[in-house]
Motif scaffolding. Structure first.
Motif, PDB file in Angstrom:
ATOM      1  N   ALA A 293       3.143 -12.050   0.185  1.00  0.00           N
ATOM      2  CA  ALA A 293       3.709 -12.520  -1.080  1.00  0.00           C
ATOM      3  C   ALA A 293       3.603 -11.435  -2.136  1.00  0.00           C
ATOM      4  CB  ALA A 293       2.979 -13.786  -1.540  1.00  0.00           C
ATOM      5  N   ILE A 294       4.643 -11.300  -2.938  1.00  0.00           N
ATOM      6  CA  ILE A 294       4.756 -10.179  -3.864  1.00  0.00           C
ATOM      7  C   ILE A 294       3.560 -10.094  -4.819  1.00  0.00           C
ATOM      8  CG2 ILE A 294       6.158 -11.514  -5.489  1.00  0.00           C
ATOM      9  CD1 ILE A 294       6.642  -7.782  -4.706  1.00  0.00           C
ATOM     10  N   HIS A 295       2.999 -11.231  -5.218  1.00  0.00           N
ATOM     11  CA  HIS A 295       1.891 -11.197  -6.172  1.00  0.00           C
ATOM     12  C   HIS A 295       0.575 -10.776  -5.525  1.00  0.00           C
ATOM     13  CE1 HIS A 295       1.481 -15.165  -4.354  1.00  0.00           C
ATOM     14  NE2 HIS A 295       0.242 -15.236  -4.808  1.00  0.00           N
ATOM     15  N   GLU A 296       0.509 -10.785  -4.179  1.00  0.00           N
ATOM     16  CA  GLU A 296      -0.714 -10.392  -3.477  1.00  0.00           C
ATOM     17  C   GLU A 296      -0.606  -8.997  -2.861  1.00  0.00           C
ATOM     18  OE1 GLU A 296      -1.154 -13.404  -0.540  1.00  0.00           O
ATOM     19  OE2 GLU A 296      -2.048 -14.860  -1.928  1.00  0.00           O
ATOM     20  N   ARG A 297       0.565  -8.389  -2.953  1.00  0.00           N
ATOM     21  CA  ARG A 297       0.842  -7.187  -2.174  1.00  0.00           C
ATOM     22  C   ARG A 297      -0.046  -6.001  -2.544  1.00  0.00           C
ATOM     23  NH1 ARG A 297       6.731  -6.699  -1.317  1.00  0.00           N
ATOM     24  NH2 ARG A 297       6.078  -8.568  -0.221  1.00  0.00           N
ATOM     25  N   GLN A 298      -0.204  -5.733  -3.831  1.00  0.00           N
ATOM     26  CA  GLN A 298      -0.972  -4.549  -4.227  1.00  0.00           C
ATOM     27  C   GLN A 298      -2.447  -4.684  -3.840  1.00  0.00           C
ATOM     28  OE1 GLN A 298       1.001  -2.140  -5.013  1.00  0.00           O
ATOM     29  NE2 GLN A 298       2.674  -3.648  -5.032  1.00  0.00           N
ATOM     30  N   ARG A 299      -2.979  -5.894  -3.978  1.00  0.00           N
ATOM     31  CA  ARG A 299      -4.363  -6.119  -3.534  1.00  0.00           C
ATOM     32  C   ARG A 299      -4.489  -5.878  -2.037  1.00  0.00           C
ATOM     33  NH1 ARG A 299      -6.527 -10.139  -0.897  1.00  0.00           N
ATOM     34  NH2 ARG A 299      -4.725 -11.520  -1.240  1.00  0.00           N
TER      35      ARG A 299
ATOM     36  N   ASP B 297      -3.112   5.676  12.682  1.00  0.00           N
ATOM     37  CA  ASP B 297      -2.801   5.024  13.964  1.00  0.00           C
ATOM     38  C   ASP B 297      -2.136   3.660  13.784  1.00  0.00           C
ATOM     39  OD1 ASP B 297      -3.840   7.165  15.266  1.00  0.00           O
ATOM     40  OD2 ASP B 297      -5.495   6.106  16.240  1.00  0.00           O
ATOM     41  N   VAL B 298      -2.441   2.982  12.684  1.00  0.00           N
ATOM     42  CA  VAL B 298      -1.893   1.632  12.488  1.00  0.00           C
ATOM     43  C   VAL B 298      -0.972   1.557  11.272  1.00  0.00           C
ATOM     44  CG1 VAL B 298      -3.711   0.377  13.693  1.00  0.00           C
ATOM     45  CG2 VAL B 298      -4.049   1.019  11.299  1.00  0.00           C
ATOM     46  N   ALA B 299      -0.646   2.688  10.677  1.00  0.00           N
ATOM     47  CA  ALA B 299       0.211   2.684   9.489  1.00  0.00           C
ATOM     48  C   ALA B 299       1.555   1.994   9.724  1.00  0.00           C
ATOM     49  CB  ALA B 299       0.411   4.111   8.983  1.00  0.00           C
ATOM     50  N   PRO B 300       2.239   2.229  10.865  1.00  0.00           N
ATOM     51  CA  PRO B 300       3.522   1.538  11.067  1.00  0.00           C
ATOM     52  C   PRO B 300       3.397   0.022  11.063  1.00  0.00           C
ATOM     53  CG  PRO B 300       3.254   3.329  12.652  1.00  0.00           C
ATOM     54  CD  PRO B 300       1.924   3.148  11.988  1.00  0.00           C
ATOM     55  N   LEU B 301       2.293  -0.480  11.620  1.00  0.00           N
ATOM     56  CA  LEU B 301       2.067  -1.924  11.640  1.00  0.00           C
ATOM     57  C   LEU B 301       1.717  -2.446  10.258  1.00  0.00           C
ATOM     58  CD1 LEU B 301       1.519  -4.696  12.882  1.00  0.00           C
ATOM     59  CD2 LEU B 301      -0.730  -3.843  13.590  1.00  0.00           C
ATOM     60  N   LEU B 302       0.783  -1.789   9.577  1.00  0.00           N
ATOM     61  CA  LEU B 302       0.335  -2.280   8.271  1.00  0.00           C
ATOM     62  C   LEU B 302       1.457  -2.245   7.242  1.00  0.00           C
ATOM     63  CD1 LEU B 302      -3.265  -0.780   8.014  1.00  0.00           C
ATOM     64  CD2 LEU B 302      -2.510  -2.970   8.972  1.00  0.00           C
ATOM     65  N   SER B 303       2.354  -1.273   7.359  1.00  0.00           N
ATOM     66  CA  SER B 303       3.491  -1.220   6.441  1.00  0.00           C
ATOM     67  C   SER B 303       4.351  -2.468   6.595  1.00  0.00           C
ATOM     68  CB  SER B 303       4.330   0.026   6.708  1.00  0.00           C
ATOM     69  OG  SER B 303       3.588   1.194   6.419  1.00  0.00           O
ATOM     70  N   ARG B 304       4.523  -2.919   7.826  1.00  0.00           N
ATOM     71  CA  ARG B 304       5.278  -4.144   8.056  1.00  0.00           C
ATOM     72  C   ARG B 304       4.528  -5.355   7.510  1.00  0.00           C
ATOM     73  NH1 ARG B 304       8.450  -4.195  12.710  1.00  0.00           N
ATOM     74  NH2 ARG B 304       8.975  -6.334  12.098  1.00  0.00           N
ATOM     75  N   VAL B 305       3.223  -5.377   7.714  1.00  0.00           N
ATOM     76  CA  VAL B 305       2.418  -6.512   7.274  1.00  0.00           C
ATOM     77  C   VAL B 305       2.486  -6.667   5.757  1.00  0.00           C
ATOM     78  CG1 VAL B 305       0.071  -7.403   7.069  1.00  0.00           C
ATOM     79  CG2 VAL B 305       0.876  -6.508   9.259  1.00  0.00           C
ATOM     80  N   VAL B 306       2.281  -5.568   5.010  1.00  0.00           N
ATOM     81  CA  VAL B 306       2.253  -5.698   3.550  1.00  0.00           C
ATOM     82  C   VAL B 306       3.631  -6.041   2.996  1.00  0.00           C
ATOM     83  CG1 VAL B 306       0.251  -4.205   3.275  1.00  0.00           C
ATOM     84  CG2 VAL B 306       2.540  -3.208   3.156  1.00  0.00           C
ATOM     85  N   ASP B 307       4.690  -5.637   3.694  1.00  0.00           N
ATOM     86  CA  ASP B 307       6.032  -5.988   3.228  1.00  0.00           C
ATOM     87  C   ASP B 307       6.289  -7.488   3.313  1.00  0.00           C
ATOM     88  OD1 ASP B 307       6.809  -3.491   2.469  1.00  0.00           O
ATOM     89  OD2 ASP B 307       7.958  -3.039   4.276  1.00  0.00           O
ATOM     90  N   SER B 308       5.537  -8.182   4.157  1.00  0.00           N
ATOM     91  CA  SER B 308       5.753  -9.622   4.310  1.00  0.00           C
ATOM     92  C   SER B 308       4.752 -10.452   3.493  1.00  0.00           C
ATOM     93  CB  SER B 308       5.647 -10.017   5.783  1.00  0.00           C
ATOM     94  OG  SER B 308       4.331  -9.836   6.259  1.00  0.00           O
TER      95      SER B 308
ATOM     96  N   GLU C 194      10.961  -6.518  -3.738  1.00  0.00           N
ATOM     97  CA  GLU C 194      10.508  -6.142  -5.074  1.00  0.00           C
ATOM     98  C   GLU C 194      10.333  -7.418  -5.884  1.00  0.00           C
ATOM     99  OE1 GLU C 194      12.661  -2.845  -6.978  1.00  0.00           O
ATOM    100  OE2 GLU C 194      13.915  -2.783  -5.189  1.00  0.00           O
ATOM    101  N   ASP C 195       9.770  -7.271  -7.071  1.00  0.00           N
ATOM    102  CA  ASP C 195       9.651  -8.429  -7.943  1.00  0.00           C
ATOM    103  C   ASP C 195      11.048  -8.859  -8.388  1.00  0.00           C
ATOM    104  OD1 ASP C 195       8.473 -10.451  -9.333  1.00  0.00           O
ATOM    105  OD2 ASP C 195       7.434  -9.176 -10.792  1.00  0.00           O
ATOM    106  N   SER C 196      11.171 -10.147  -8.700  1.00  0.00           N
ATOM    107  CA  SER C 196      12.466 -10.740  -9.045  1.00  0.00           C
ATOM    108  C   SER C 196      12.316 -11.575 -10.302  1.00  0.00           C
ATOM    109  CB  SER C 196      12.967 -11.634  -7.903  1.00  0.00           C
ATOM    110  OG  SER C 196      12.950 -10.963  -6.672  1.00  0.00           O
ATOM    111  N   LEU C 197      13.446 -11.869 -10.909  1.00  0.00           N
ATOM    112  CA  LEU C 197      13.476 -12.832 -12.007  1.00  0.00           C
ATOM    113  C   LEU C 197      13.862 -14.184 -11.426  1.00  0.00           C
ATOM    114  CD1 LEU C 197      13.310 -13.269 -15.124  1.00  0.00           C
ATOM    115  CD2 LEU C 197      15.803 -13.051 -15.136  1.00  0.00           C
TER     116      LEU C 197
END
Length: 446
Positions: free
Chosen positions: A281-287, A268-279, A12-15
């Motif tokens: 950078a937080i500021h690029e994640r939503q894009r 078909d690739v949701a389990p993989l993509l979920s891992r990818v987006v979790d890694s 998550e985002d941090s201070l």
């Protein structure tokens, strides 16, 4: 001693606070650091460190802090790290620099989640801690702000090359964050009267000539429009050469890029993509989530109808299957430390393998010859073994690896061909994932 690091919890985002202050080189170290730790212990509250780490991890105490700093002592520096064993998560570093270098105290604090700082009183306590530190250890510049928004602002280089940024530091007002401490030199550059008249939630002149500036009562709601307006007003006041509407528009664009996007990945690739987006950078994640929501990998092409299967052309099928097993074991040997599930040869382990290769940029980092000669056979054999073990598949061995097939239902699949496509590039790891071809084979086995 087990600690809770930022990588151990959902990202998550941090201070983040960055603080570099000057030290008195003549005073005893324990005396110099007394105000630092006294303020930390008084104001940290529920993110207070529980562990101090030097050469080893010890329970937080003053005595153990001195041990950690002594263990890490070198001629010109020493450092210690601080953590918690439970949420909220904390990573805090303390670096001390000694002559002939300029004596300095360099601190970075990251507390997750940022939502912890939605309470005004907790934010006030944080500001008081920084105020105390800045009064005792004169700074050029210190700041606390969202990790994601700092990155979007271009911190710490702000568009400069790294060498220039290291040389010049924060030598002008590049950005106004939620909490700021401007050292005397920066104050004089802007003008002390102008600095002290900044429209902000809190502006205070410190005894050493620094100025503390807080734009908004709380750190967590920096994306809100009123908080962004306050940030823009302060920035433009300190930089009259900037246009308010332009600065505000940029801040609003940064806020928009951080609005949460619901993942709707291709199943078909949701389990993989979920891992990818979790890694990511937080500021690029939503894009990145939005991009993956719109993305579809190409349909697997490494198959034929069972009626068109190539017949086995090997003299000793058992020997060929033993060779495939040896290839698969090479992948297990390569990845078992980082991907323990590789031992299990399950659909889930395929997603773990996919992610690990993507995370390591494997096709880019390793030599092409080694990939083609060693990685491709190991990956193809492992994929084939997973199809056999989990979908009841049957190997049809061939003299050429690319022609070897696994019969599943009314199709034969070419795992070594898939592995070759897969290892072409880092993007190919997603386009030709092992996860996807397994799911396709699973769908068609009946």
């Amino acid at each position: 001693m087990k600690v809770l690091g930022l990588g151990d919890v959902k990202v998550e985002d941090s201070l983040r606070l960055t603080f570099e202050g000057a030290l008195d080189p003549q005073a005893a170290l324990e005396n110099v650091l007394e105000p630092f730790f006294q303020a930390l212990e008084e104001y940290a509250g529920d993110w207070m460190p529980e562990v101090v780490s030097g050469r080893r991890r010890l329970k937080y105490s003053r005595a153990n802090i001195w041990k950690a700093l002594e263990e890490r002592r070198e001629e010109r520096s020493t450092d210690a790290w601080f953590y918690r064993t439970r949420q909220p998560t904390l990573e805090m570093s303390l670096h001390l620099w000694f002559p002939p270098l300029p004596p300095a105290l360099d601190v970075m604090i990251t507390v997750q989640p940022l939502t912890l700082f939605a309470e005004e009183e907790r934010c006030h306590q944080f500001v008081e801690m920084v105020r105390t530190w800045a009064s005792c250890y004169p700074v050029t510049h210190a700041a606390a702000h969202s990790v994601a928004d700092r990155a979007l602002a271009g911190a710490p280089d702000f568009g400069r090359d790294a060498r220039t940024a290291r040389r010049d530091g924060f030598d002008r007002i590049y950005e106004v964050f939620w909490l700021n401490v401007f050292g005397p030199k920066l104050v004089e550059t802007v003008g002390r009267e102008r600095m002290l008249s900044t429209p902000a939630h809190r502006v205070e002149e410190l005894p050493n000539g620094s100025v503390l500036l807080v734009t908004w009562p709380t750190a967590a709601d920096f994306v809100g429009d009123e908080a962004r307006r306050a940030q823009a007003r302060a920035h433009v006041h300190l930089r009259p050469d900037l246009d308010f509407d332009t600065v505000l528009r940029t801040l609003r664009e940064r806020s928009a890029s951080l609005v949460p996007v619901d993942p709707r990945f291709y199943p078909d690739v949701a389990p993989l993509l979920s891992r990818v987006v979790d890694s990511v950078a937080i500021h690029e994640r939503q894009r990145r989530i939005a991009e993956f929501n719109a993305w579809r990998p190409p349909e697997p092409e490494e198959w034929r109808p069972a009626t068109a299967a190539l017949p086995s052309d090997v003299g000793n099928a058992e020997h060929a299957l033993e060779q495939y097993s040896l290839y698969a074991e090479q992948l297990v040997a390569l990845l078992h430390t980082k991907v323990p599930s590789v031992f299990e040869a399950t659909p889930e382990s395929l997603s773990d393998v996919d992610y690990q290769f993507w995370h390591e940029d494997f096709p880019r980092v390793f030599e092409r010859q080694l990939i083609d000669e060693h990685a491709v056979p190991a990956i193809g054999a492992y994929l084939g073994q997973v199809l056999v073990r989990n979908l009841g598949g049957t190997w049809i061995p061939r003299q050429k690896l690319d022609e070897a097939q696994v019969l599943v239902g009314n199709r034969v699949w070419f795992p070594f061909v898939r592995a070759r496509h897969y290892m072409r590039s880092c993007q190919s790891l997603l386009d030709y994932s092992l996860t996807q071809i397994y799911r396709a084979a699973e769908r068609h086995r009946g």
